[in-house]
Structures are given as structure tokens and as C-alpha cells.
Design a protein around this motif. Structure first.
Motif, PDB file in Angstrom:
ATOM      1  N   ASP A   1      -1.728   5.565  -8.701  1.00 14.20           N
ATOM      2  CA  ASP A   1      -2.560   6.509  -7.670  1.00 14.20           C
ATOM      3  C   ASP A   1      -2.030   6.133  -6.355  1.00 14.20           C
ATOM      4  N   GLN A   2      -1.885   7.207  -5.604  1.00 18.86           N
ATOM      5  CA  GLN A   2      -1.607   7.018  -4.235  1.00 18.86           C
ATOM      6  C   GLN A   2      -2.757   6.448  -3.441  1.00 18.86           C
ATOM      7  N   PRO A   3      -2.642   5.464  -2.673  1.00 15.86           N
ATOM      8  CA  PRO A   3      -3.592   4.893  -1.850  1.00 15.86           C
ATOM      9  C   PRO A   3      -4.034   5.970  -0.808  1.00 15.86           C
TER      10      PRO A   3
ATOM     11  N   ASN B   1       0.896  -1.319   0.112  1.00 18.07           N
ATOM     12  CA  ASN B   1      -0.023   0.065  -0.144  1.00 18.07           C
ATOM     13  C   ASN B   1       0.842   1.278   0.220  1.00 18.07           C
ATOM     14  N   HIS B   2       0.703   2.050   0.933  1.00 19.71           N
ATOM     15  CA  HIS B   2       1.568   3.255   1.135  1.00 19.71           C
ATOM     16  C   HIS B   2       2.899   3.346   1.317  1.00 19.71           C
TER      17      HIS B   2
END
Lengths: 547, 531
Positions: free
Chosen positions: A107-109, A74-75
Motif C-alpha cells: 500500500d502507498q503510504p 515511507n514514500h
């Protein structure tokens, strides 16, 4: 710089990382930043390392290697935030013809409430999130969603061959794992990371390993264990196979595959480790996951990794005290050898969380009034019973003044528990009386387990903010901040029964049928050898006589 | 209706023309993605993940690994191409392009009613002929450094900026030549690639010797020594508590103490053996002593060694044991009894370089030079990764050229020649198969076409020019990417690997034929039941 009792943590797989993330968080919430207060009873240098980044800032990061699949972070940045320059370079800085540069951005989570809060504090530099309550249960998908700890750039090790949650090409078999290990990129890279952590340790105690044992990571961990055994054969290896259910429905073939992986994982880990402790919150885990273990003061969802992994992490945080206390030179080696007599390489985990003292608030009365077993089992297919031969117990969170009641009754003086000055001593005496013929060792520290956010809100309403029990419910705006606990390792007959039940489950499988549906094939011989190993191991437990 | 749907009503399937269409569109799709990367004028891609991980690359192999390919046919092509890279280190993008183009050409013929089997047969004949052309065109290069530099440069210029490529080229060629040992297989593992996050990419250097990624762990050890004996060993100098607490070995606390002392003594004796040798060889000379151990050395042992001015490194890489003896001479010792001078290596300069928390130890100016290090430098992680990928490919290109003993003219010259020769060959082929040969000949031109498009020229123009020139001059001609004119690759030093081209011809034909012959695709596994 370091104390010379270093332990390296190795995590293999998403489920293990769920546990690991909670564990690092718990430890980090327990750090004492106040220079005037007495130093922690826990020597954090055992699991953490001090370093310095290129901006000359001192860092304190886990001495750990965390393995997971591509797309599971994730991030979280692979190289960590501490050592890397933040931000994305502008395309103009790339030495290439300007019109020939293509930027592909994913895309940024979206960060959840907890992470946003963490980020905000980071900017203002106030380590003050203990007061907040977060409702994170709906926001947690992967373990990095609640990870507070910052990692060293060497810590994350990503398997690029398989993708996280990829139904087309799942990472589901032992063989896939060992293939990844032997692929040109992964194995060598991992070994190098591990070597650098070993190199900087002055006197390594050993390795503690969390491994997924039902998917492809079992193979990866199996190969890694073999490597550790070759390369660092004089070091202790303490392995915790983690079993967690991920989704409710499985096809029969998937279940069979899981059994095969389990057999391989248990066989390899018992062959190459000093001690193996299977952990799960389910009471049965072979084909179907059974219901969750019962903890008196916990309300948790057994199919939700965020909850169960917190319980498992609390167990680890307590039992690992054996080799993490500041006050003595007890080592992982001693712990491993204390519960592994005559080849009994596997032990049961037991946990009491929270070990809340009654309303009287002292250990003596609480033990006197206790009914039933002190703890619940965390090892699948093993019940808490009378068959225990040896046990090592760790207690934390009982203060000195909580040992005996302030108002004494005359008969208290005659109570054999009375004259003890530590919770370890008192519990030891209690165990000598209550469990006949069991050889126990008990250690204790006064520090509690810190259960501030992002620890899930799983405590029942009768547990107060400071972890004590009260019949009045806790106000809803308040979270439990700390908790006491008892964790133990037991060498019992039931461990053998668990192994033989896995063996009979495995013997019922038609290996050829499973292999046809699997993408890669497992050597039939390897498999029957592994089954044999399990059977031999289970026989070590048949009789308590010789111990 | 397919038979499978009787057995499994949920199965998905595609038959005959439909199946072919699925495969061809997938091949075209992946071709489109990769097309812009080909050649030194291709696009550089910067991939930024959601978390901020950065990857800058134009290497087809790296890109295919990074891309999340879902389509089964596309992922088949991707895996075949990356397998190609695993073997030869180059040619990934070309493989994808040629497979796509072969299928495209076949599609035209099939839509006119030709059976795929006949096309596949034609492809097969064309490949045999193409391999003959390859044999004719290859240029012998036995040990010619010039040509090795050229072939490495050609490969590297398609991966990194040309100024950097030229620098890396020199390093790669020198590195491979240094470790070359007549009569033995070339082992590229003997070239250590070390990364240092420091300065800029152009500071990358070739070190004659080794760079180790760790340093001394004792503050009093020398940071720089000259004229040093190097002891390479795999002996534990670390006291480890054995399982003496199990109670079998001692009865009293004193006995236990004694046991511990005896064990400690055992380690100390080993250290003393090293010190004795050092005293014998180095005292009263200007020589120094360095110990590089694969096992651990604990603080007490380090202390003893430091007092004698010995530089000691622990936990060296397993592979460095071999590299060290190749670079400095001596043998790697598994036991410290009867140490003598012959077993030691020698280096004129050993020094430490500290970067933040990372230490590097340089072992330079060695006796032998059979192992070298390419020290990559870059200001950040992604630059280093890009450099590392490039250097690996560069080394492989040089190794391939040495192993093949030959190279092939590049800049599209080979493909033009093959195409032209196949058109001639076509005339001799009987029946419809010749259409397959013709399709193959057309497909080969995708390489020069794409090169020309990527450089901003008109592809039709280029192809016509190339074919004309080739016919009139009867020597291989390629495309000058900066002017759009015709050049002779041999004059400009643009060469490709023989084995890469051979692999491309082989694997592309096989995969394209296989995909053509697929007449039914079904999906009825466990995973489709789940959804």
C-alpha cells in the motif's frame, strides 16, 4: 563546474537522517533563484553537485550518502525521482509467460499535508510555500515525511538485513553494524557510491559525517570511518555523533547496550576522524536521557526528533559556514586543526538560536545588555563554563546596519566594540573582553538561516516573522521565516570530563551480562581497548596550560 | 505447565506436539509461498513497494531477502536457504521445498505415533544413501564447454526469459573460461559486472577487457585512443594543503607561500615523470598513453597531462587495479620513480562512452585476457538488477561445475532416481527407522511434482510415468516441461550443479531433523517483556 572545495556528507542512521533532512531543507530554502539579486554568501557547490539526468534536465542534488534500514523511507523511492522513470511498468511488458506473472503491491503510504502541498507545487512549478504554516507535529514519523530535497540515485543506501522499528530483531549493537558492513552486499556497494562522489570532485576538502551512536549504525559508521581513513587518508573527516532519545522507557540491558555502543562509537570516531563533535539536545545522555537544553526563545519537545533535529541542523548550518563561504579559501582542514591542539580530537558544540537582537535592533546594545552566557551547549554532559581554551565561532544573520544603533550616545565612541564593521569583528572583540584567556576566532555572514516550513514551529511567540525579538507577540497565522544564530566549537576542560564520565559509566558495566542478552558478541578486548582510548583522550583535556 | 512459567510468568511457550505443529506449519507456509517459483515455468513476481520501488524476480534467494518474515521458524528456514545461495549461488527454492516436504511427511508418521527421533535417524540414513546415489549419477565434465553451457543455461532459464538466458549463458561461460588460470583458484571477482542504463537487456555484452565507470575529467583529453600503453598506478597527483597553518613551519607570509609552492612542485614532479616516460615511448610513433590512477588527480595535473595528449583517469576502483594488470599486463605502480616499459600494460583500443552524467571508459583488445567485463544493459533500474542477479548465479553455476569437475542430470531426474533407490534401500533397513527412509524418499519427489504442476501438468501422472520409465530404462529420466513427457536430461542438455544438490541433501536433512526434535518453544526474551 565545481569550485574544487567539495565536501561529501555521509549520514548513518535514522536519527542522523532526521538531522540531515532538516539540514538539506534549510539549505534548499536558502537558495536564491532570482538572477538579479547578488549571489549567496554561501557557496552551495561545496555540499551540492550539479548533474544531468537522462531527460537532459540539470539537477542539483546533495553530494551525500544516506544510510538507513529497510522500511524507513515511507514514500521515498530508493533511486530518487529525478533520474528514474516514474510509474510502474505494466506486467505485460515483462518478458515472461503472461499468466505466470504475479504482482505484489504494498500500500502507498498516506502523504501528510506538507508533502501533498509540495507535490501540488511541483506540478505548477511555483516555489512558493514559505507563506504557509503547517501543523506537522502529529504527522511526522520518519524523516522522509518532511524532506523537501530530491536525492541523487546514488544517495540512498539501504540496509536490507534489518527492518526499521522491528522489535523482534532490532538493529541495536555495534557488532551488528560491523557485520552488515562486512556482508557481501552492503560495504562494497557503499564504498563504490562514495568513490564515485570522490571521483567527480576536483579537490575534495573532506567528509562530514552524521552518525547514530547508540544503535547498530555506530558499528556501520565505525567501519566506514576506518575505510575512509585507509582509502582517503589525506582528507579531513568531521564527525558529528548524534544522540537522541527515541522512546521514553528503556530496560537496563538496553541502556547498557547503548553505553557499549557509545564507547565504541566515540573511540572509533576519535581514532579515525580529524574532529569529533557529539551533539544532543539533552543535557545528559548516558543511561537516562536528561532534560533538554534551555534556549531562551525556543519551546520544543526534547523527546520529539522532529524538533530536536531541527535545532541540531541549525547548528550544522551555521558552523559549517567555515568551509562553505564563497568569499575565502578557508577549508575544513583549518577548522578541524584550529580546535584540536595536542590530540584534543573532540570538541563541544554551542549554539544560540535564535540569536535575536533586542528591541533596540542592534548588536552593540544587545551585547552590552546581555546577561549570562551567550549560548547553550549542545554537547551532552558539557556545560557552558569557564574552562574553554579555544573556540571557533560562526555568526549569521546580523546585517551591517544592525551593528550600531542609529542614535548614538556619546560614550559609544569609547566602546571598544564600536569600531567594527562586521558582526564577526564586534563579537570577537566582545569575546576578548568577556571570556578572559580564551583564544577565539569568529566568522560571520549576513544571510539568515531560513526557517520556513517544514522547519518546526518551535519559536516562542515573541520572535517575529523576520527573526527579531519584540515584546508584542507574533500573530498566530504567521510563522518565523528566518532566524539569526551563533554556533561555536569549543575545546574545553568539560569535554574531558564528559569523556571520563562516560569511561566510568562504561567501567561499571558487566560486559558478559550484556553480551549474553545481545544476539552477537563483541570482542571483550576491542571493548577494553576502546575504553582505554577514551581515557587517553580525556587526559588530553586535563590542563589548559600548554595550549 | 512448563518450568519456564514458574520463573517468568509472562513467558510464552509451546510444548511437544504443539511445538512441532508450530514448526511444521511454518515450514509448510514458506513452502507454499515459494512453490510457484520453481523451474523455468514458475511464476515471475513483480514487487512494488509503497514508494514505487520495483523489483522483478523469480529467484528464490532474492524473494526470501525481500519478504518480511516474522515467524521464527520460517525465518530460520529462510536464512538457511539464503546461506545456501551464498555458498553455491543456486538451490534456494529447492531447499525450502524439500525442508517443507520432509516435515510434512514426518508429520504423517508422527501423528501415527512414531517418535521424531526415529524419523530423524531414518532421514540421516537416507541422506547417506542419497549421497551415494549422487556419486553414481554424476557426469564428469572436465573442461567440456558444451556441458558448462548446459549447466549455466539450466540455471539461468529458471531466472530470466529463455531468449535472454541463452544470451547470458554464452557470456557467463566465456567469461569464466577467459579468467580461468590452470593451477590457481578461480576468482569470480576478476569478472567485472558493469551496469549501463541504456538500450535493452538483449544488448548485454561480454567485453574482452575492462569497462570503468568513470572517464577523463578534462575537456581536452582524447576520447578515443588506439595502441595505448596503460600505466596503472596508486600515486596521488593531487595537491593537498597540509596543516601548514598550525604555525610551526613558517614565520612570515613569504615563507608560507614558499612552502605551498614546494608542495605543489612535489606533485608536479610526479606528473613530469609520467610525461617523460610518455615522450620516450610514444613520441614519433603512433602509440598513445593512458594513466589509470587509484588516487586523485587535481585539475592542474590533469591540465599538464592533457597538453601531452595523455588520457588520465582518477579514483579507479581498488579491485580494478588488479583486473587491469590481468587484462592489459604490466604492474600496478605505487611509486613513479624508475618507470620503464615493462611495467606498463597495453591495449589496442581505449574509448569513452558518455550516458548523461555517467561516463564509461572501455579498455579493449588487450594483451592478456585474464580479466573480462560483462556489460549489462537495460532500459531501467529493475531490469539491470534482475540481470545482475542472474549473471552472478550463472557465473557461479559455471564455476561450481569447473570446481566439481562434474554435473548431475536435471529436470527432476536426480530426485526421481534418489527416491527410487531409497525405496530399494528401505528394504535393507531394520525396524521402524525404515519409515524415516521412506518419508525421505517421498519427500524428494516434491521437486518433480512441483515442476510438473508449475508447467500445468498433473503431478500424479508425471510421477507415475517418471518412476516407471526410470525402472524400465535404468537411466536417469526427467520431465519435459513443454510436453509433459519423459526425457533424458543428457539428450536435452539439462544439468544441475553437483555441489548444489549435495548441499541441498545435507542442509535439508539437518534442518528438518533439528526442527523435528524441537519439543519446546519458548519466548521469554527482553522483547516479549516490552510488549
Amino acid at each position: 563546474m565545481s569550485s574544487g572545495r567539495e565536501v561529501i556528507t555521509l549520514q548513518f542512521g535514522h536519527q542522523s537522517n532526521f538531522v540531515g533532512a532538516h539540514w538539506w531543507n534549510i539549505q534548499e530554502s536558502g537558495f536564491i533563484y532570482d538572477p538579479t539579486s547578488p549571489p549567496s554568501e554561501i557557496n552551495h557547490d561545496v555540499l551540492y553537485r550539479e548533474g544531468i539526468n537522462h531527460r537532459n534536465e540539470v539537477t542539483f542534488t546533495p553530494r551525500a550518502i544516506v544510510v538507513d534500514l529497510h522500511g524507513s523511507l515511507n514514500h521515498l523511492k530508493t533511486s530518487g525521482e529525478l533520474y528514474d522513470d516514474p510509474g510502474v511498468p505494466s506486467p505485460e511488458t515483462i518478458p515472461w509467460q503472461e499468466d505466470k506473472i504475479e504482482v505484489v503491491t504494498t500500500d502507498q503510504p498516506v502523504k501528510n499535508e506538507f508533502l501533498q502541498n509540495l507535490e501540488k507545487e511541483d506540478g505548477e512549478g511555483v516555489p512558493e510555500n514559505g507563506k504557509m504554516i503547517f501543523e506537522l507535529d502529529n504527522d511526522i514519523n520518519v524523516w522522509s515525511d518532511y524532506l523537501k530535497t530530491r536525492f541523487h540515485p546514488r544517495t540512498l543506501s539501504i540496509v536490507n538485513e534489518y527492518k526499521h522499528n522491528d522489535n523482534n530483531r532490532p538493529f541495536e549493537s555495534y557488532i551488528q553494524g560491523s557485520e552488515v558492513w562486512n556482508s557481501p552486499n552492503f560495504g562494497e556497494d557503499w564504498c563504490d557510491k562514495c568513490r564515485l562522489f570522490v571521483e567527480e570532485s576536483d579537490n575534495l576538502q573532506g567528509f562530514q559525517i552524521l552518525m547514530d551512536s547508540t544503535n547498530g549504525f555506530s558499528g556501520l559508521a565505525g567501519e566506514a570511518l576506518q575505510y575512509l581513513n585507509d582509502e582517503y587518508n589525506s582528507k579531513s573527516v568531521l564527525t558529528f555523533p548524534v544522540l537522541m532519545s527515541t522512546s521514553s522507557s528503556h530496560s537496563t540491558d538496553e541502556e547498557s547496550m547503548r553505553i557499549v555502543n557509545l564507547v565504541m562509537a566515540f573511540a572509533k570516531s576519535s581514532e579515525f576522524s580529524s574532529l569529533v563533535v557529539p551533539m544532543s539536545c539533552h543535557n545528559t545522555t548516558w543511561r537516562q536521557y536528561g532534560p533538554g537544553r534551555n534556549f531562551q526563545h525556543l519551546n520544543y519537545d526534547v523527546n520529539f526528533s522532529y524538533h530536536t533535529s531541527a535545532i541540531l541542523a541549525s547548528y550544522l548550518e551555521t558552523i559549517s559556514l567555515y568551509y562553505r563561504r564563497r568569499s575565502d579559501a578557508y577549508r575544513m582542514l583549518n577548522l578541524c586543526s584550529s580546535v584540536t591542539p595536542t590530540g584534543r580530537k573532540m570538541a563541544n558544540a554551542v549554539l544560540s538560536l535564535p540569536f535575536a537582537l533586542g528591541e533596540n535592533g542592534n548588536l552593540l546594545r544587545t551585547l552590552e545588555l546581555w546577561e549570562g552566557p551567550l549560548w547553550s551547549s549542545l554537547t551532552p554532559h558539557c556545560e557552558v563554563d569557564e574552562s574553554v581554551a579555544l573556540q571557533s565561532i560562526a555568526v549569521r544573520g546580523i546585517q551591517k546596519h544592525q551593528l550600531v544603533p542609529t542614535i548614538l550616545r556619546p560614550q559609544d565612541q569609547c566602546n571598544p566594540l564600536f569600531n567594527h564593521t562586521t558582526s564577526a569583528g564586534m563579537l570577537d572583540a566582545y569575546l576578548t573582553f568577556s571570556c578572559d584567556g580564551v583564544s577565539s576566532q569568529v566568522i560571520s555572514i549576513e544571510e539568515n538561516i531560513s526557517t520556513t516550513a517544514p522547519y518546526p514551529n518551535i519559536f516562542s511567540e515573541h520572535i517575529q516573522r523576520d527573526g527579531s525579538f519584540s515584546s508584542n507577540p507574533r500573530p498566530s497565522f504567521m510563522a518565523v521565516e528566518k532566524s539569526s544564530s551563533i554556533a561555536g566549537l569549543q575545546s574545553a576542560k568539560s569535554t574531558g570530563d564528559m569523556l571520563s564520565s562516560l569511561h566510568s559509566e562504561a567501567s561499571r558495566l558487566n560486559l558478559r551480562r550484556i553480551l549474553k542478552s545481545a544476539t552477537s558478541d563483541l570482542e571483550v578486548e576491542d571493548y577494553s581497548e576502546a575504553k582505554e582510548t577514551l581515557l587517553c583522550l580525556s587526559e588530553c583535556y586535563s590542563d589548559n596550560m600548554f595550549i | 505447565m512448563a518450568a519456564i512459567s514458574l520463573l517468568n510468568p509472562k513467558a510464552e511457550f509451546a510444548r511437544a506436539a504443539q511445538a512441532l505443529a508450530v514448526n511444521i506449519s511454518a515450514a509448510k507456509g514458506i513452502q507454499d509461498v515459494m512453490k510457484t517459483n520453481l523451474g523455468p515455468k514458475g511464476t515471475m513476481k513483480m514487487l512494488v513497494s509503497g514508494a514505487g520501488d520495483i523489483k522483478i524476480t523469480k529467484d528464490g534467494n532474492v524473494l526470501l531477502h525481500e519478504m518480511q518474515i516474522q515467524h521464527p521458524t520460517a525465518s530460520l528456514i529462510a536464512r538457511a536457504s539464503t546461506a545456501m545461495d551464498d555458498m553455491t549461488g543456486d538451490g534456494t527454492t529447492s531447499t525450502v521445498l524439500v525442508i517443507g516436504e520432509l516435515l510434512k511427511q514426518a508429520d504423517l508418521l508422527i501423528s501415527e505415533g512414531l517418535h521424531p527421533r526415529i524419523i530423524a535417524e531414518g532421514f540421516n540414513q537416507a541422506r547417506t544413501k542419497a549421497l551415494e546415489v549422487l556419486e553414481k549419477l554424476k557426469i564428469e565434465c572436465k573442461g567440456n564447454r558444451e556441458i558448462l553451457v548446459d549447466v549455466a543455461r539450466t540455471s539461468l532459464r529458471t531466472k530470466v526469459h529463455h531468449s535472454l538466458a541463452d544470451l547470458l549463458t554464452e557470456h557467463c561461460v566465456d567469461a569464466v573460461l577467459a579468467i580461468q588460470n590452470p593451477g590457481k583458484d578461480l576468482d569470480l571477482n576478476m569478472v567485472e559486472i558493469m551496469e549501463m542504463q541504456h538500450k535493452t537487456a538483449t544488448d548485454t555484452a561480454l567485453i574482452n577487457g575492462l569497462v570503468l565507470d568513470h572517464g577523463a575529467r578534462h575537456p581536452d583529453m582524447p576520447k578515443r585512443v588506439t595502441n595505448a600503453y596503460i600505466l596503472t598506478c596508486n600515486v596521488s597527483l593531487e595537491y593537498e594543503k597540509s596543516e601548514v597553518n598550525s604555525g610551526f613551519f613558517y614565520k612570515t607570509a613569504e615563507e608560507r607561500e614558499k612552502l605551498v609552492l614546494a608542495e605543489r612542485q612535489f606533485i608536479e614532479d610526479r606528473v613530469k615523470k609520467i610525461i617523460a616516460l610518455k615522450k620516450k615511448l610514444c613520441d614519433k610513433t603512433d602509440k598513445n598513453f593512458v594513466v589509470i590512477n587509484q588516487k586523485g588527480i587535481d585539475p592542474l595535473s590533469l591540465d599538464l597531462l592533457a597538453k601531452e595528449g595523455i588520457l588520465a583517469l582518477r579514483r579507479a576502483k581498488r579491485r580494478n587495479m588488479e583486473r587491469l594488470t590481468l587484462a592489459c599486463g604490466g604492474t600496478a605502480m605505487n611509486c613513479l620513480d624508475d618507470l620503464s616499459e615493462e611495467q606498463l600494460g597495453f591495449s589496442n583500443l581505449v574509448y569513452e562512452h558518455v550516458l548523461g552524467e555517467n561516463k564509461f571508459t572501455f579498455v579493449e583488445e588487450c594483451k592478456h585476457k585474464h580479466s573480462v567485463t560483462i556489460l549489462l544493459k537495460g532500459p531501467n533500474k529493475h531490469t539491470l538488477t534482475q540481470l545482475k542477479d542472474a549473471v552472478r548465479d550463472g557465473l557461479r553455476a559455471v564455476k561450481n561445475a569447473l570446481d566439481d569437475g562434474a554435473v548431475v542430470p536435471g529436470a527432476g531426474a536426480f530426485e526421481v532416481a534418489v527416491s527410487k533407490e531409497l525405496h530399494k534401500f528401505k528394504e535393507t533397513v531394520k525396524g521402524k527407522t525404515r519409515l524415516g527412509v521412506q518419508a525421505f524418499a517421498e519427500a524428494m519427489l516434491v521437486i518433480p511434482k512441483t515442476l510438473s504442476v508449475n508447467s500445468g501438468f498433473d503431478s500424479q501422472d508425471t510421477i507415475v510415468k517418471l518412476l516407471e520409465e526410470y525402472t524400465s530404462l535404468d537411466v536417469p529420466v526427467g520431465l519435459d516441461l513443454s510436453s509433459g513427457e519423459i526425457l533424458k536430461p543428457a539428450d536435452q542438455g539439462i544439468y544441475d550443479n553437483y555441489s548444489v544438490k549435495k548441499q541441498i541433501l545435507g542442509s535439508c536433512t539437518v534442518i528438518a531433523s533439528n526442527l523435528l526434535l524441537v519439543d519446546e518453544i519458548m519466548r521469554a526474551g527482553m522483547s516479549s517483556l516490552k510488549g
